[in-house]
Structures are given as C-alpha cells and as structure tokens.
Design an enzyme around this catalytic site. Sequence first.
Site, PDB file in Angstrom:
ATOM      1  N   LYS A 191      76.421  69.064  22.094  1.00 25.48           N
ATOM      2  CA  LYS A 191      77.328  69.517  23.155  1.00 25.48           C
ATOM      3  C   LYS A 191      76.559  70.299  24.209  1.00 25.48           C
ATOM      4  CE  LYS A 191      81.364  69.775  20.169  1.00 25.48           C
ATOM      5  NZ  LYS A 191      82.070  70.575  19.185  1.00 25.48           N
ATOM      6  N   GLN A 196      83.780  76.058  17.250  1.00 26.66           N
ATOM      7  CA  GLN A 196      83.534  74.915  16.369  1.00 26.66           C
ATOM      8  C   GLN A 196      84.271  75.089  15.041  1.00 26.66           C
ATOM      9  OE1 GLN A 196      81.777  72.148  17.246  1.00 26.66           O
ATOM     10  NE2 GLN A 196      82.117  71.201  15.266  1.00 26.66           N
ATOM     11  N   ASP A 218      89.413  72.423  24.000  1.00 23.04           N
ATOM     12  CA  ASP A 218      89.733  71.591  22.835  1.00 23.04           C
ATOM     13  C   ASP A 218      91.208  71.187  22.827  1.00 23.04           C
ATOM     14  OD1 ASP A 218      87.750  70.822  21.007  1.00 23.04           O
ATOM     15  OD2 ASP A 218      87.559  72.849  20.217  1.00 23.04           O
TER      16      ASP A 218
HETATM   17  N1  GUN Z   1      84.929  70.058  14.474  1.00 22.68           N
HETATM   18  C1  GUN Z   1      84.954  68.717  14.400  1.00 22.68           C
HETATM   19  N2  GUN Z   1      85.463  68.192  15.536  1.00 22.68           N
HETATM   20  C2  GUN Z   1      85.765  69.233  16.338  1.00 22.68           C
HETATM   21  C3  GUN Z   1      86.301  69.330  17.648  1.00 22.68           C
HETATM   22  O1  GUN Z   1      86.644  68.350  18.321  1.00 22.68           O
HETATM   23  N3  GUN Z   1      86.439  70.592  18.134  1.00 22.68           N
HETATM   24  C4  GUN Z   1      86.103  71.688  17.428  1.00 22.68           C
HETATM   25  N4  GUN Z   1      86.284  72.882  17.984  1.00 22.68           N
HETATM   26  N5  GUN Z   1      85.596  71.627  16.205  1.00 22.68           N
HETATM   27  C5  GUN Z   1      85.425  70.404  15.675  1.00 22.68           C
END
Ligand code: GUN
Length: 303
Positions: free
Chosen positions: A60, A104, A127
């Site tokens: 990311k 996350q 998100d």
């Molecule tokens: N963990 C796995 N996929 C995601 C996601 O799309 N966003 C977040 N914040 N954590 C994750």
Amino acid sequence: MTTDTKTRAEVIDGKAFAARIRGRVAEEVARIREEAGLVPGLAVVLVGEDPASQIYVRNKARQTVECGMHSAEHRLEPTTTQAELLELIERLNADPTIHGILVQLPLPGHLDEALVINAIAPEKDVDGFHISNAGRLATGQRAMVPCTPLGCLMLLRDRLGDLSGRSAVVIGRSNIVGKPMAQLLLRDSCTVTIAHSRTANIEEVVSRADIVVAAVGRPAMVKASWIKPGATVIDVGINRVEVPGGKSVVVGDVDFDDVADVAGAITPVPGGVGPMTIACLLANTVTACCRAHGLAEPRDLTA
Ligand code: GUN
C-alpha cells in the site's frame, strides 16, 4: 478428428484494470496539486507483526508514493493499548496533510476493532468500514465505499455495462465484502441475494444468477454445476492451500478450471480482484481529498 467447440470463459484481467485505475489516480493527484497546491495523504496503521499484514502495508505504501501521494506509515508494537491507538487516530483525524486513514485488520485480540474503526473521522475512513459510511451506503447517501466491493463493481460495470435488472448472488455476508457488495449491486438495480454457510440449496440459488460474487474464504467451493451458462463470476477468495512437495499455493473460492467451462467471464486468483483492492484504496484517498477541499471528484474513481 473431433473438434472441441466448447468456449472457455473470458478471463477478466484485474491486474491490468488496476494498473489503469492507478494511472487515473496519478493523473488526478497531478491535477489536485496543480489546481489546489495539495498532495493527497494516506496514513496506514499496523499494530503487531502479522506477516501477511506487513506485506499488504508495504505494498500500500509503495503504490501510494508511486501515484504521487503522501504516505504515512505507523507501525505499532503488538502490546499497544487501546488508549494509545485511539490517541494516534485522534492525531491523524486532526492532521490536515492526511486525507485517508486505514487501520490494518485484523487487530490483536486485546483491541476492540469496532471501537477503533468508529474512532476514525468518517470522511477520512477510506476503507468505508465506519458505521456511518456503512449506514450511508445502505441508505443511498454519499459514502466512502469499501475497497474490495468497489473494485468488484468496477470490473462488473466494465464487462456488463448497465447492471440494472440482472440477478446477482453474493456468497458471503461479511461486513468488509459481502454486505457492502450486496448494497452496491442493489444500488445499481440488480436483484440481489446474499447466500452464506446456512443457505439451503446453495447450488440451486447460485445457479439462477447472472452475476456471482464469491467471498466466503473456502478454497474452490464454487463448482461449474452451480453456474448459469454465460454468467459473470467474480472471485474474492484468497486461500492459501498446501500442495504436495511441502509447498503452498493461493486459490480462490471458485474452482477456476471447472467454472471457466460454463461462465461467460471469470476473475482469476491471483490477478483478479486482489490488485483492485489497493487501486480502489488509492482512488478513495483522492475522493476523500477532493471532498475535504471542495474540489471536483473524479466520477470514474467512485461508485
Ligand atoms: N485486512 C485485510 N483486508 C483489509 C482491508 O481491506 N482493509 C483493512 N483495513 N484491513 C484489511
């Protein structure tokens, strides 16, 4: 001599599509910089040392910078307290250089995931997990939309155009994928069914769908016999399975080789939905920045 006339499904190239989205994000970042003298900023918060999460967070951050945006990474000890994490989120909420905040998941067990997510300012919740964004999406108001369902929707619209009147089955009812996916399809006027582990005659339910989105986390569960000929099949699953020789491979929730004989189009794993998730996160960060500063938002980067 025999001629095999069976046609295989079109394989939807999510990797190429995601690269195009990132290109559009980079263009918009350049426009925002020129028009408003601003750089969109994304903060990613990782608590603990989960190896898969570390890889996601690194990817990311790299892609954020490649698109010309500001990336702030916060790596916290696994023993971080709830109060410490909430304090960081408050700081990021108030930071004018940060337009998007992502915590996350999963968080270590001693932290309250819902409390933490709902502490993020909804307009910075890239998100789309905040209760306010979930409610806004469900009631047809402008929301931040969860990245994976947004990516799936983009792939579906690209292949099928107008989705209105089509029958869609979403397999899986998670807050992160299944429920928001169903809301997005409903908003595009599909007739939507959510199937899950307790659904009776799931094979028959799925076989009525023009659109199938599989997000259950069960390797190769969806078989050709479940699929209406010509249907579009989107596979959100990322399952690591052991193979002979002590190795492991990543497979989706759909039995790709089997289903590709019946479906009209199908996303592969890897290279389908996966790359779309981060691309949509970057798109959401641009959208959040535009909304925060009253700039025109790029319509093609949102739902
Ligand atoms: N963990 C796995 N996929 C995601 C996601 O799309 N966003 C977040 N914040 N954590 C994750």
